[in-house]
Every structure is written in C-alpha cells, then in structure tokens.
Write a protein that holds these residues in place. Structure first.
Motif, PDB file in Angstrom:
ATOM      1  N   TRP B  47      -6.276   2.523  -1.274  1.00 14.55           N
ATOM      2  CA  TRP B  47      -7.409   2.881  -0.417  1.00 14.55           C
ATOM      3  C   TRP B  47      -8.683   2.650  -1.207  1.00 14.55           C
ATOM      4  O   TRP B  47      -8.651   2.525  -2.440  1.00 14.55           O
ATOM      5  CB  TRP B  47      -7.313   4.326   0.055  1.00 14.55           C
ATOM      6  CG  TRP B  47      -7.410   5.350  -1.039  1.00 14.55           C
ATOM      7  CD1 TRP B  47      -6.444   5.688  -1.932  1.00 14.55           C
ATOM      8  CD2 TRP B  47      -8.560   6.147  -1.360  1.00 14.55           C
ATOM      9  NE1 TRP B  47      -6.904   6.649  -2.787  1.00 14.55           N
ATOM     10  CE2 TRP B  47      -8.196   6.959  -2.465  1.00 14.55           C
ATOM     11  CE3 TRP B  47      -9.845   6.262  -0.825  1.00 14.55           C
ATOM     12  CZ2 TRP B  47      -9.080   7.867  -3.033  1.00 14.55           C
ATOM     13  CZ3 TRP B  47     -10.726   7.176  -1.394  1.00 14.55           C
ATOM     14  CH2 TRP B  47     -10.340   7.966  -2.495  1.00 14.55           C
ATOM     15  N   SER B  48      -9.795   2.533  -0.509  1.00  9.96           N
ATOM     16  CA  SER B  48     -11.056   2.362  -1.223  1.00  9.96           C
ATOM     17  C   SER B  48     -12.245   2.917  -0.442  1.00  9.96           C
ATOM     18  O   SER B  48     -12.702   4.008  -0.719  1.00  9.96           O
ATOM     19  CB  SER B  48     -11.272   0.882  -1.579  1.00  9.96           C
ATOM     20  OG  SER B  48     -12.432   0.719  -2.345  1.00  9.96           O
ATOM     21  N   CYS B  49     -12.692   2.178   0.575  1.00  9.54           N
ATOM     22  CA  CYS B  49     -13.986   2.514   1.181  1.00  9.54           C
ATOM     23  C   CYS B  49     -13.961   3.711   2.130  1.00  9.54           C
ATOM     24  O   CYS B  49     -14.993   4.303   2.395  1.00  9.54           O
ATOM     25  CB  CYS B  49     -14.530   1.297   1.922  1.00  9.54           C
ATOM     26  SG  CYS B  49     -13.617   0.918   3.447  1.00  9.54           S
ATOM     27  N   ARG B  50     -12.792   4.014   2.705  1.00  7.14           N
ATOM     28  CA  ARG B  50     -12.614   5.083   3.687  1.00  7.14           C
ATOM     29  C   ARG B  50     -13.346   4.829   4.997  1.00  7.14           C
ATOM     30  O   ARG B  50     -13.458   5.738   5.817  1.00  7.14           O
ATOM     31  CB  ARG B  50     -13.078   6.457   3.142  1.00  7.14           C
ATOM     32  CG  ARG B  50     -12.258   6.973   1.972  1.00  7.14           C
ATOM     33  CD  ARG B  50     -12.884   8.208   1.369  1.00  7.14           C
ATOM     34  NE  ARG B  50     -14.205   7.923   0.837  1.00  7.14           N
ATOM     35  CZ  ARG B  50     -15.311   8.584   1.160  1.00  7.14           C
ATOM     36  NH1 ARG B  50     -15.285   9.575   2.030  1.00  7.14           N
ATOM     37  NH2 ARG B  50     -16.463   8.257   0.632  1.00  7.14           N
ATOM     38  N   MET B  51     -13.891   3.626   5.201  1.00  4.21           N
ATOM     39  CA  MET B  51     -14.639   3.414   6.439  1.00  4.21           C
ATOM     40  C   MET B  51     -14.323   2.089   7.135  1.00  4.21           C
ATOM     41  O   MET B  51     -15.183   1.534   7.814  1.00  4.21           O
ATOM     42  CB  MET B  51     -16.144   3.521   6.175  1.00  4.21           C
ATOM     43  CG  MET B  51     -16.651   2.649   5.072  1.00  4.21           C
ATOM     44  SD  MET B  51     -18.376   3.039   4.774  1.00  4.21           S
ATOM     45  CE  MET B  51     -19.078   1.416   4.708  1.00  4.21           C
ATOM     46  N   ILE B  53     -13.774  -1.061   6.092  1.00  3.56           N
ATOM     47  CA  ILE B  53     -14.464  -2.300   5.742  1.00  3.56           C
ATOM     48  C   ILE B  53     -13.774  -3.051   4.592  1.00  3.56           C
ATOM     49  O   ILE B  53     -13.942  -4.259   4.473  1.00  3.56           O
ATOM     50  CB  ILE B  53     -15.961  -2.008   5.408  1.00  3.56           C
ATOM     51  CG1 ILE B  53     -16.811  -3.264   5.614  1.00  3.56           C
ATOM     52  CG2 ILE B  53     -16.157  -1.467   4.010  1.00  3.56           C
ATOM     53  CD1 ILE B  53     -17.069  -3.617   7.020  1.00  3.56           C
ATOM     54  N   CYS B  54     -12.980  -2.347   3.789  1.00  2.29           N
ATOM     55  CA  CYS B  54     -12.368  -3.015   2.638  1.00  2.29           C
ATOM     56  C   CYS B  54     -10.990  -3.583   2.962  1.00  2.29           C
ATOM     57  O   CYS B  54     -10.547  -4.537   2.331  1.00  2.29           O
ATOM     58  CB  CYS B  54     -12.277  -2.074   1.436  1.00  2.29           C
ATOM     59  SG  CYS B  54     -11.037  -0.764   1.612  1.00  2.29           S
ATOM     60  N   SER B  56      -8.089  -2.110   2.474  1.00  2.97           N
ATOM     61  CA  SER B  56      -7.062  -1.751   1.483  1.00  2.97           C
ATOM     62  C   SER B  56      -5.960  -0.877   2.045  1.00  2.97           C
ATOM     63  O   SER B  56      -4.829  -0.910   1.569  1.00  2.97           O
ATOM     64  CB  SER B  56      -7.703  -0.994   0.309  1.00  2.97           C
ATOM     65  OG  SER B  56      -8.728  -1.746  -0.268  1.00  2.97           O
ATOM     66  N   CYS B  69      -7.569   4.841   7.242  1.00  2.00           N
ATOM     67  CA  CYS B  69      -8.876   5.512   7.320  1.00  2.00           C
ATOM     68  C   CYS B  69      -9.446   5.482   8.742  1.00  2.00           C
ATOM     69  O   CYS B  69     -10.401   6.199   9.034  1.00  2.00           O
ATOM     70  CB  CYS B  69      -9.866   4.868   6.357  1.00  2.00           C
ATOM     71  SG  CYS B  69     -10.280   3.161   6.727  1.00  2.00           S
ATOM     72  N   CYS B 144      -7.216  -7.354   5.802  1.00  2.00           N
ATOM     73  CA  CYS B 144      -6.425  -6.126   5.693  1.00  2.00           C
ATOM     74  C   CYS B 144      -4.922  -6.384   5.791  1.00  2.00           C
ATOM     75  O   CYS B 144      -4.130  -5.517   5.487  1.00  2.00           O
ATOM     76  CB  CYS B 144      -6.837  -5.133   6.769  1.00  2.00           C
ATOM     77  SG  CYS B 144      -6.633  -5.762   8.441  1.00  2.00           S
TER      78      CYS B 144
END
Lengths: 130, 239
Positions: B47-51, B53-54, B56, B69, B144
C-alpha cells in the motif's frame, strides 16, 4: 522460497455472470457451425451422388433427411445459436463506433442496429429467398 | 475479515480470520493495516497513497479485483474476504509478483520518441485541448494490475500483452505528439499482441480509473487491420 502459482481452473467462467454470458456467446458459434455442417452435408449429397454414382437416388435420400426430425432440430439449434450470436455482437457494436457515445446513446444505437438487422432479415426472407 | 495467507517457506496457503472494529468510513486498507498493527505483524501487503492513485493495494475483495483503499468495509455480508490478485504468482500473503505483466508495457513503447525523430527541438510541440481530450481517458491508468487479474486470457496465456499495456499503446497512438506509430503497431500486433483478446470486457469493469482497456484493445485491432493492409499493399507496390 517458492512463489504460489495461480492458474484459472476449467470452470473459471462460472464465477461471474458476465464471463458466463461471454462463454454462451462463444458457444453459440459452435451451434451455428453444427447447423452449417448439416446444411453443407445436405447440399453436397446430391453432388456426390451425381458425380460418384451417376444417378439422382441420393436426391431422394436428401429430401427424406430434410423432412426428418433430426434435421429440423439441427436447424432450430443453428437458428438459436445465430440469434444469440447476433444479439450479443450487436450489443457490442455501439461501443466500437468511431465516436464515443454515452451509455444511454449506446442502448439506443443497439436498438437501431437490431431494427436494421430485423428489417434486412425480413426483406431477405420475404422477397429474396422465395 | 478473512485474509488469504501464504507462507513461501512452508508453501502452505490458508484462509485466516480476524476481527476488525466496526468503524464508519473504514476502508479495507484501514482494516488490513489495523490487523497488521494490532493482531498479526507478519501479514504482508502493499500500500502507499491510500487515495487510489498509486495502484499498490490491488487485491481480490469478496471475489472481485479492487483497490483496498477505495473499498469500504461497510457491507451487507457477514465477513469480507481479501485475497491476492489472480493470475500472478503469490510472493507472500497479499503480495504478488507483477514483473511479467510490467514487462509487457515495453511492448507498448510508451514514449513519443520526439528527441530522436523531431528535426528541431527549437519549436514547441503544441497540442490543442481537443487533441489532449482524445488521450485523457487512456492516460488515467495507474498500473494497479486489477485488469490483468480480471482477464481470463492473461490467466491462460501469460504472454498476452494484456489490457493495461494495450491501453497504454492506444494512448500513445492517439497522441498528436507520437512519432513512432508504425513501430508501435508492429509491436502490439504480434502473435501475443492484441489479437489474443476475446473481448470478455472484465478489464473495463474492474478498472478503478475507468480507462476502458477493452475498447482500447478493440480499437487497436481495427487499427491493426488497416496497418497490416497498408503494409501488404506497400510491400507489393515496392516489389
């Protein structure tokens, strides 16, 4: 350290109604092929009879076969397959037009394609084939 | 919450159940992080951005590929099942190896090659808002890999270029800056290219950014037919 390989099983298409619909669409081509082979066989028999046996006895055999229940069922199966094939592929066509249509317009386009197909089929069956 | 665990040392896979607090607005990622923080620190996940956009945190949530997320825990079901993305080898728990799919992005040639092809770099390469709008949808891809997980063709043939790479190729082909359309078309219309797609459409259903890779693939097939015809006629003319 070994990674766990994940491969889809033979019934992967049953997990989801959309993939099941996709398999029905693909399977309809087998039904069409079955009817086509039967019609092809029926059409070729008199030719084979004439060339191979010099006579037209096979024509009567073909006529009997064409009246049989097996032939009628095969043709009906082919027709059902054609209908499924046509409806499902016509539904896909509006998504592939050069201009991008919103969802509502895609549904309208599908109905228009369907109407054109039904109209053409009616013309062919009523005026051209007879 | 039931989470699919995989231990690469013992090579054993099982479904493990955890209890999570009922909190309004809690996402699946929040819940998995909570489990890792308070119940089992060995749980592995990306996980990374939590929004959203990444890209992950892609996993299978209740049987469907989704971003953790972007998926809320509030559901009518008694439990939420979280599993690693399908069609990829599992490294550990929810972490999969996406290298093979990522390699397919090279086939899309995701660059305009302006530096090598453009005669002069003194002039600006302008793009109108209409030209920009053409590539907007296919530019949204966040890699993704949910589409690769949803695609049955990828599952049966890992050499298939795949939805995201094809959408990327389409994005660059539609870009008014593109200098290498012929080379890119040659690349994506090879044996394991766009022709392997059966138009099942699951990739577009799961895409969190509405890139619509299924349509990009079909458009590439149409472009591929014109490209092949042009090549054939040009070859014949040259002879």
């Amino acid at each position: 350290m070994k990674y766990l390989e994940q491969k889809p099983g033979p019934l992967w298409w049953t997990k989801n109604p959309r993939t099941t619909l996709y398999m029905i669409r693909e399977f309809s081509s087998i039904l069409i092929a079955l009817a086509t082979l039967t019609l092809g066989f029926v059409a070729l028999l008199p030719v084979i009879g004439y060339i191979g046996f010099g006579g037209s006895n096979l024509v009567y055999g073909v006529q009997d076969f064409a009246k049989s229940e097996i032939f009628k069922i095969t043709i009906c199966i082919g027709l059902v397959g054609s209908l499924i094939h046509t409806f499902t592929w016509l539904a896909v066509m509006p998504k592939l037009l050069p201009i991008k249509l919103p969802k509502a317009a895609q549904s309208v386009a599908y109905l228009i394609f369907l109407a054109i197909w039904l109209g053409l089929s009616y013309l062919v069956l009523t005026f051209i084939l007879p | 919450m039931k989470i699919r665990r995989y231990n690469p040392d013992t090579q054993k896979s099982h479904l493990e159940e955890f209890k999570i607090p009922e909190k309004k607005g809690m996402t699946v990622l929040d819940a998995v992080n909570h489990i890792k923080d308070t119940q089992d620190s060995t749980l592995a996940h990306r996980w990374s951005c939590r929004m959203g956009i990444c890209g992950s945190c892609g996993t299978i949530i209740n049987g469907k590929p989704a971003l953790m997320c972007q998926t809320f825990c509030e559901t009518d079901k008694d439990s939420i099942t979280v599993e690693p993305l399908r069609n990829f080898p599992v490294i550990k728990d929810l972490i999969v190896d996406t290298d093979s799919a990522m390699e397919h992005f090279r086939e899309a040639m995701p660059y305009t090659d302006i530096i090598n092809r453009h005669a002069s770099l003194d002039k600006e390469m302008l793009q109108t808002p209409e030209q920009r709008k053409k590539i907007e949808q296919s530019s949204q891809c966040i890699k993704c890999m949910l589409c690769y997980s949803a695609c049955p063709v990828v599952g049966h043939n890992p050499n298939f270029i795949g939805p995201a790479a094809a959408a990327l190729a389409y994005r660059y082909l539609e870009d008014s800056h593109d200098q290498i359309p012929k080379e890119r078309m040659d690349s994506v219309t090879q044996k394991n290219g766009v022709w392997q797609c059966s138009f099942i459409g699951e990739c577009s259903v799961v895409c969190p950014k509405k890139v619509d890779p299924a349509i990009a693939l079909q458009r590439l097939k149409i472009m591929g037919v014109f490209h092949a015809t042009k090549r054939l006629l040009t070859k014949r003319h040259k002879k």
